[in-house]
Design an enzyme around this catalytic site. Structure first.
Site, PDB file in Angstrom:
ATOM      1  N   CYS A 199      -3.565  16.724  13.950  1.00 11.74           N
ATOM      2  CA  CYS A 199      -3.387  15.843  15.114  1.00 11.74           C
ATOM      3  C   CYS A 199      -4.729  15.604  15.814  1.00 11.74           C
ATOM      4  CB  CYS A 199      -2.327  16.415  16.048  1.00 11.74           C
ATOM      5  SG  CYS A 199      -1.745  15.206  17.277  1.00 11.74           S
ATOM      6  N   HIS A 227       2.373  16.700  12.487  1.00 15.48           N
ATOM      7  CA  HIS A 227       2.421  18.148  12.674  1.00 15.48           C
ATOM      8  C   HIS A 227       3.144  18.813  11.508  1.00 15.48           C
ATOM      9  CE1 HIS A 227       0.666  18.405  16.677  1.00 15.48           C
ATOM     10  NE2 HIS A 227       1.130  17.182  16.806  1.00 15.48           N
ATOM     11  N   GLU A 270       3.496  21.812  10.880  1.00 18.32           N
ATOM     12  CA  GLU A 270       4.235  22.994  11.355  1.00 18.32           C
ATOM     13  C   GLU A 270       5.576  22.616  11.970  1.00 18.32           C
ATOM     14  OE1 GLU A 270       1.709  21.563  12.802  1.00 18.32           O
ATOM     15  OE2 GLU A 270       1.797  21.706  14.978  1.00 18.32           O
TER      16      GLU A 270
END
Lengths: 255, 215
Positions: B78, B179, B181
């Site tokens: 990001c 993202h 994650e």
């Protein structure tokens, strides 16, 4: 193409998921960590956990619940309820939340939105608005404290202010529809979604796939949130998404 | 050991958790020395581009730049990807690392901003080590208001008010706008791909080095 999001909401009281009708008559729906994992597996795009009791004594219980729920969750995770200070927010982020949803405290202290947005980014700052139709004026008013207190604030004006203060999304709940399964309030959702430039999550009233189609097409919602219809097994998220995809709503399908 | 760089921008819990999930040995650190000794570096980031100014102030910027120069694999997430560019409209006074040319720009007024939600990756031609085992068209989770333009090293792009870089990859340098994650199984696979890159130690010339587990 950016998809519309289906968000599963866990209303939590003292570490257990509960669900009521029009904010009352709570019944037990299970363990938050287990339900969050099951919803994620079924295709939920995000999980929202709202601490509906949000009393001071329950803060540690909440943080432990957040920690447990976040552990095996690899999709966006929002936590709300009783966030009053930047420190409250910090503790919840540390426990594994990606976004904070604030409601009463944001109205009481709008600077809190800016503080959280500056410290953690606007994408982490969600302002939740509980709106109820005013029968006399036909307008929508924002209520606080779990729907127990009127603010006299127009919900649409407040949404715009929240955006100006740094909110990254609006979580908009229709108090009139909450838990009724009679459909989202598309008029309310459209009024807010067309007034702000940040995403709006529609909440309150989901009962069937048609309701979701309506709130995306007519209500201009960017995301739609539901709780009871998912928890009580009335409908799996995967099945719902297939139906919405077939109705022309862009969905992230594992299907 | 993978160093997850903490520069006081947002929370790193979810990145750490995802690396744990894929079995990678990682540490969250703001210590330039730990970064210098790391086998790999992950620079997460949510929030404002101006937060990256802390990297220069703390000595982390130099540590990262030197480590990248030695061929240590680097992944920017990001704002971490945006920082690999020269600059961003969001904070023009703060220089990026300048690995790739150009500026991060705001989304046009024709679309809502931030761009929040699940969007598709469209792969460009050419191999990618980061995207190994991931099909083009996969959905990943984005949340950002500024975007990296398409670059010569863009390996996957996305569309929102125009096309932009979703994944950039050059030698040992990787950047993702979304993202991983928070992108479910697809995101974990990408992180696993990064974590399992094997780099032959002892050489400084990227041409001589081999990634042994490239398909």
């Amino acid at each position: 193409m950016l998809t519309k999001r289906i968000i599963a909401c866990l209303d939590v009281d003292a570490g257990r998921v509960v669900k009521g009708i029009r904010f009352l008559n709570l019944k037990d729906a299970g363990d938050p960590a287990e339900l969050a994992a099951a919803h994620s597996e079924a295709g939920a795009d995000e999980i929202v956990l709202l601490d509906i009791s949000a009393t001071h004594e329950n803060r540690n219980t909440l943080l432990e619940t957040v920690r447990r729920t976040a552990r095996q969750l690899f999709i966006p995770f929002t936590v709300g309820g009783g966030v009053r200070t930047l420190e409250d927010a910090g503790a919840i982020f540390d426990a594994g939340a990606d976004k904070i949803s604030m409601n009463s405290a944001a109205i009481a202290t709008p600077d809190l939105i800016t503080e959280i947005a500056n410290r953690f980014g606007s994408q982490a700052a969600i302002v939740a608005i509980d709106a109820k139709r005013d029968e006399k004026t036909g307008g929508f008013e924002a209520w606080v404290q779990g729907g127990r207190r009127q603010t006299g604030q127009n919900a649409i004006t407040w949404a715009r202010q929240a955006e100006d203060r740094g909110a990254g999304e609006i979580l908009l709940t229709s108090m009139d529809r909450d838990g009724t399964e009679q459909g989202f309030d598309c008029e309310l959702t459209k009024a807010v979604a067309d007034s702000v430039r940040i995403p709006v999550i529609a909440s309150g009233g989901a009962g069937n796939a048609q309701h979701f189609t309506e709130v995306f097409k007519e209500g201009h919602a960017d995301a739609a949130l539901a709780a009871s219809i998912f928890h009580f097994g009335l409908r799996s998220i995967a099945e719902l998404k297939q139906q919405l995809q077939a109705a022309g709503i862009p969905m992230r399908c594992a299907c | 050991m993978i160093a997850i760089v903490d520069y006081r921008a947002g929370n790193l819990t979810s990145v750490k958790k995802a690396l744990d999930q894929v079995g990678a040995d990682s540490v969250v650190t703001s210590d330039p020395e730990v970064v210098s000794l790391a086998e790999k570096i992950v620079l997460p980031g949510v929030g404002h581009f101006s937060a990256t100014a802390h990297l220069a102030d703390s000595g982390l910027r130099d540590a990262i730049a030197n480590t990248i120069r030695r061929g240590v694999p680097f992944l920017g997430i990001c704002v971490g990807l945006q920082w690999m560019m020269e600059s961003s409209e969001e904070a023009p006074e703060v220089p990026g690392l300048g690995i790739w040319p150009g500026e991060c720009v705001r989304f046009p007024a024709s679309v809502k901003s931030p761009h929040v939600g699940w969007n598709q990756l469209e792969f460009r031609d050419g191999p990618s080590r980061l995207l190994r085992g991931i099909p083009s068209g996969s959905y990943v989770y984005f949340t950002h208001s500024y975007r990296v333009p398409l670059l010569a090293n863009t390996v996957a792009e996305s569309e929102y008010g125009g096309r932009f870089s979703a994944v950039v990859e050059q030698d040992r340098m990787f950047g993702v706008q979304f993202h991983p994650e928070k992108s479910g199984a697809i995101g974990l696979r990408l992180l696993e791909n990064f974590c399992s890159l094997r780099v032959t130690a002892g050489s400084c010339d990227p041409e001589v080095l081999t990634e042994q587990n490239v398909d």
